[in-house]
Design an enzyme around this catalytic site. Structure first.
Site, PDB file in Angstrom:
ATOM      1  N   LEU A 279       0.911  -1.209  -0.130  1.00  0.00           N
ATOM      2  CA  LEU A 279      -0.050   0.066   0.022  1.00  0.00           C
ATOM      3  C   LEU A 279       0.935   1.235   0.068  1.00  0.00           C
ATOM      4  CD1 LEU A 279      -2.764   1.506   0.406  1.00  0.00           C
ATOM      5  CD2 LEU A 279      -2.560   1.315   2.817  1.00  0.00           C
ATOM      6  N   ILE A 280       0.452   2.016  -0.871  1.00  0.00           N
ATOM      7  CA  ILE A 280       1.005   3.648  -1.020  1.00  0.00           C
ATOM      8  C   ILE A 280      -0.230   4.362  -0.578  1.00  0.00           C
ATOM      9  CG2 ILE A 280       2.083   5.320  -2.103  1.00  0.00           C
ATOM     10  CD1 ILE A 280       4.143   3.224  -1.586  1.00  0.00           C
ATOM     11  N   GLN A 285       0.751   8.774  -4.134  1.00  0.00           N
ATOM     12  CA  GLN A 285       0.674   7.768  -5.242  1.00  0.00           C
ATOM     13  C   GLN A 285       1.127   8.444  -6.515  1.00  0.00           C
ATOM     14  OE1 GLN A 285      -3.159   6.222  -5.262  1.00  0.00           O
ATOM     15  NE2 GLN A 285      -2.984   4.796  -3.683  1.00  0.00           N
ATOM     16  N   GLY A 288       6.101   7.365  -8.148  1.00  0.00           N
ATOM     17  CA  GLY A 288       7.082   6.704  -8.217  1.00  0.00           C
ATOM     18  C   GLY A 288       7.611   5.840  -6.801  1.00  0.00           C
ATOM     19  N   GLY A 290       5.718   3.531  -5.154  1.00  0.00           N
ATOM     20  CA  GLY A 290       5.542   2.275  -5.048  1.00  0.00           C
ATOM     21  C   GLY A 290       6.744   1.453  -5.676  1.00  0.00           C
ATOM     22  N   GLU A 312       0.661 -12.374  -4.038  1.00  0.00           N
ATOM     23  CA  GLU A 312      -0.399 -13.034  -3.906  1.00  0.00           C
ATOM     24  C   GLU A 312      -1.741 -11.962  -4.343  1.00  0.00           C
ATOM     25  OE1 GLU A 312      -0.897 -14.029   0.287  1.00  0.00           O
ATOM     26  OE2 GLU A 312      -2.878 -13.607   0.066  1.00  0.00           O
TER      27      GLU A 312
HETATM   28  C1  COA Z   1      -0.882   0.133  -6.693  1.00  0.00           C
HETATM   29  C2  COA Z   1      -0.051   1.145  -5.806  1.00  0.00           C
HETATM   30  C3  COA Z   1       0.730   0.317  -4.809  1.00  0.00           C
HETATM   31  C4  COA Z   1       0.986   2.099  -6.793  1.00  0.00           C
HETATM   32  O1  COA Z   1       1.681   2.760  -6.078  1.00  0.00           O
HETATM   33  P1  COA Z   1       2.420   3.836  -6.890  1.00  0.00           P
HETATM   34  O2  COA Z   1       3.243   4.691  -5.793  1.00  0.00           O
HETATM   35  O3  COA Z   1       1.321   4.951  -7.106  1.00  0.00           O
HETATM   36  O4  COA Z   1       2.837   3.657  -7.992  1.00  0.00           O
HETATM   37  P2  COA Z   1       4.103   4.421  -8.816  1.00  0.00           P
HETATM   38  O5  COA Z   1       4.107   5.911  -8.818  1.00  0.00           O
HETATM   39  O6  COA Z   1       5.354   3.659  -8.650  1.00  0.00           O
HETATM   40  O7  COA Z   1       3.473   3.983 -10.400  1.00  0.00           O
HETATM   41  C5  COA Z   1       4.199   3.431 -11.662  1.00  0.00           C
HETATM   42  C6  COA Z   1       3.578   3.100 -12.702  1.00  0.00           C
HETATM   43  O8  COA Z   1       2.354   2.302 -12.442  1.00  0.00           O
HETATM   44  C7  COA Z   1       1.176   2.730 -13.263  1.00  0.00           C
HETATM   45  N1  COA Z   1       0.104   2.792 -12.078  1.00  0.00           N
HETATM   46  C8  COA Z   1       0.227   3.178 -10.711  1.00  0.00           C
HETATM   47  N2  COA Z   1      -0.772   3.277 -10.242  1.00  0.00           N
HETATM   48  C9  COA Z   1      -1.820   3.329 -11.172  1.00  0.00           C
HETATM   49  C10 COA Z   1      -3.078   3.873 -11.240  1.00  0.00           C
HETATM   50  N3  COA Z   1      -3.853   3.771 -10.133  1.00  0.00           N
HETATM   51  N4  COA Z   1      -3.712   3.812 -12.364  1.00  0.00           N
HETATM   52  C11 COA Z   1      -2.984   3.627 -13.596  1.00  0.00           C
HETATM   53  N5  COA Z   1      -1.702   3.250 -13.656  1.00  0.00           N
HETATM   54  C12 COA Z   1      -1.103   3.021 -12.453  1.00  0.00           C
HETATM   55  C13 COA Z   1       1.565   3.907 -13.742  1.00  0.00           C
HETATM   56  O9  COA Z   1       2.019   3.633 -15.116  1.00  0.00           O
HETATM   57  C14 COA Z   1       2.515   4.456 -13.111  1.00  0.00           C
HETATM   58  O10 COA Z   1       3.191   5.386 -13.779  1.00  0.00           O
HETATM   59  P3  COA Z   1       2.704   7.034 -14.036  1.00  0.00           P
HETATM   60  O11 COA Z   1       2.273   7.613 -12.901  1.00  0.00           O
HETATM   61  O12 COA Z   1       4.099   7.444 -14.701  1.00  0.00           O
HETATM   62  O13 COA Z   1       1.682   6.699 -15.189  1.00  0.00           O
HETATM   63  C15 COA Z   1      -0.756   2.262  -5.162  1.00  0.00           C
HETATM   64  O14 COA Z   1      -1.677   2.579  -6.095  1.00  0.00           O
HETATM   65  C16 COA Z   1      -1.607   1.618  -3.847  1.00  0.00           C
HETATM   66  O15 COA Z   1      -1.107   1.177  -2.814  1.00  0.00           O
HETATM   67  N6  COA Z   1      -2.951   1.378  -4.259  1.00  0.00           N
HETATM   68  C17 COA Z   1      -4.060   0.768  -3.402  1.00  0.00           C
HETATM   69  C18 COA Z   1      -3.819  -0.554  -2.739  1.00  0.00           C
HETATM   70  C19 COA Z   1      -3.430  -1.573  -3.900  1.00  0.00           C
HETATM   71  O16 COA Z   1      -4.180  -1.542  -4.964  1.00  0.00           O
HETATM   72  N7  COA Z   1      -2.240  -2.240  -3.323  1.00  0.00           N
HETATM   73  C20 COA Z   1      -1.648  -3.498  -4.270  1.00  0.00           C
HETATM   74  C21 COA Z   1      -2.266  -4.693  -3.553  1.00  0.00           C
HETATM   75  S1  COA Z   1      -1.542  -5.801  -4.226  1.00  0.00           S
END
Ligand code: COA
Length: 455
Positions: A279-280, A285, A288, A290, A312
């Protein structure tokens, strides 16, 4: 008879139709009503003390304290059905705001609500008013205060918080990514486990975020020593500084997100780490973080005793992020050169991705498909057709196996039973071709999104 809103909408819809429509302005969307805030210091709460929040009196702020110069914007949940049911609504209030405030480092929790009008049972007859704070605290397996003054009085301790466990990585990012006034922001990742005094209680507070952001999330039993925890913090400067190129000298930690990993046993004396929750938080979010956290986790487990790293039940957005990272890493490996990619999927690709980055063979195959599409000239009909065929063959493989299994049982079962088996298991050719084409289109669209990010 007492009726809750949930039963009202399902079983008693007609009987209470008139009553219900009279109160429909008192049904709030729970995803919109809940407001999260990471509170860095008492100044963040000025507005709250000014509001008509009857449970609180104005706190005695200590303005001489050093305060974080950063404010974290409030944010909303992505889902709330685990608290408020499938309809995700709350009955009984107008202009409802449920405040879920966390102190930014220690994650102490304040839970309160404000509203302009609240219905009473006398006004609604038998229809029960929801008690949203109760619904939340019932699912929070940790201490929550409803007293803003008490919450505020503990904020001065935030600055002295030191994260649990060992520091595994520090990094900075340029923020905003493509703006004019770019600033550096500093982050630090810690690894902890349940043997660290105080961490179990801290984890109980961290995991309260899960049900708001991860589909079907549940709490984990952290008594098991095979759990590893990675917790990411931002270092928020405590003094305004013009020099953003160097790390702030005085700072306070602010929780950004975390990841839980279970170390499965792998024969004969290896481990197979499995990412369980990742989770971020929304204010952090899409910058970069995550990706950085995942990359650090890869590095941490990149040791001889790790077989491979699995995930998982990844969410769609996590899978996107993972695909981009894994393709970025693998595109420089010798077995993923354009020549090798055009010859098709190979054992060597799986081996190299696993040896270098501990990428599982299933994910390595996905990386191969994405990188091969990247190198295909889609204007070249033969090249493009051959790619599509390779993907469709992979998609069709389970069906082909099913047919082979059926042929194998043919001599062993009576004719009538075999015909029935064929009828239920064999999909008409036309339907199958159509389904494969649809599946392919969805996959290609996903892959092209990743390719766009690879540059
Ligand atoms: C999924 C999650 C971990 C991504 O973390 P983050 O720090 O936002 O990810 P990043 O910034 O490193 O993203 C890298 C790339 O992944 C893709 N990406 C990440 N989140 C996205 C979203 N919500 N929608 C579309 N693309 C996404 C994009 O291509 C992104 O690059 P960009 O921002 O330049 O377009 C975060 O949104 C999160 O915690 N979500 C809720 C919980 C969840 O789904 N956890 C995973 C359970 S397994």
């Amino acid at each position: 008879m007492t009726i809750s809103l949930a039963t009202l909408t399902i079983t008693d819809k007609h009987h209470n139709h008139l009553a219900f429509s009279a109160f429909e302005n008192y049904v709030a969307d729970s995803n919109e009503s809940v407001k999260f805030k990471l509170v860095t210091c008492s100044d963040d709460l000025e507005e709250d003390f000014q509001e008509n929040d009857t449970s609180n009196t104005k706190a005695n702020h200590n303005h001489s304290d050093k305060k974080s110069v950063t404010r974290i914007e409030s944010f909303k949940p992505e889902m709330s059905y685990q608290f408020f049911g499938q309809n995700e609504n709350i009955f009984g209030y107008k202009n409802l705001c449920i405040k879920l405030y966390y102190s930014c480092a220690r994650l102490n929790i304040y839970l309160g609500k404000t509203y302009s009008i609240m219905l009473t049972k006398e006004k609604t007859g038998d229809i029960e008013i929801d008690e949203p704070l109760k619904k939340i605290s019932n699912l929070y397996e940790t201490k929550v205060t409803n007293n803003l003054t008490e919450f505020c009085s503990n904020l001065s301790k935030e600055k002295s918080f030191v994260p649990y466990g060992e520091s595994v990585q520090e990094f900075s990012i340029d923020y905003p990514k493509d703006g004019e006034q770019v600033q550096k922001r500093y982050f630090q990742l810690f690894k902890a486990d349940n043997s660290i005094p105080g961490f179990t209680a801290y984890h109980e507070r961290m995991q309260t975020f899960l049900m708001w952001y991860i589909e079907a999330a549940s709490y984990i039993d952290i008594d098991d020593e095979r759990w590893d925890f990675f917790v990411l913090y931002e270092k928020l400067p405590l003094n305004p500084t013009t020099n953003t190129e160097s790390m702030p000298i005085e700072f306070q930690y602010c929780f950004v997100g975390y990841c839980t990993i279970y170390r499965y046993y792998s024969y004969p004396c290896n481990i197979r780490p499995c990412i369980s929750q990742f989770l971020i938080l929304p204010p952090f979010q899409r910058i970069g973080l995550g990706t950085n956290m995942l990359k650090s986790i890869y590095s941490h487990y990149n040791v001889k005793s790790t077989t491979d790293i699995r995930v998982e039940d990844p969410s769609e957005n996590f899978q996107k992020m993972r695909d981009i990272l894994d393709c970025t890493l693998c595109q420089n490996l010798s077995n993923f050169s354009p020549e090798k990619l055009s010859s098709g999927w190979s054992k060597e690709m799986a081996q190299e991705a696993q040896e270098k980055y501990k990428i599982s063979s299933r994910q390595a195959r996905r990386v191969y498909e994405i990188l091969r599409l990247k190198s295909v000239n889609r204007k070249n009909a033969n090249e493009y057709r051959s790619y599509r065929l390779a993907i469709k063959q992979r998609l069709n493989a389970p069906y082909q196996k099913q047919i082979k299994d059926l042929e194998r049982v043919k001599p062993k079962v009576p004719k009538s039973e075999y015909s029935a088996l064929m009828e239920t298991n064999i999909i008409p050719r036309e339907t199958r071709i159509h389904a494969l084409a649809n599946q392919y289109d969805l996959i290609e669209a996903d892959y092209l999104n990743v390719i766009e990010k690879l540059g």
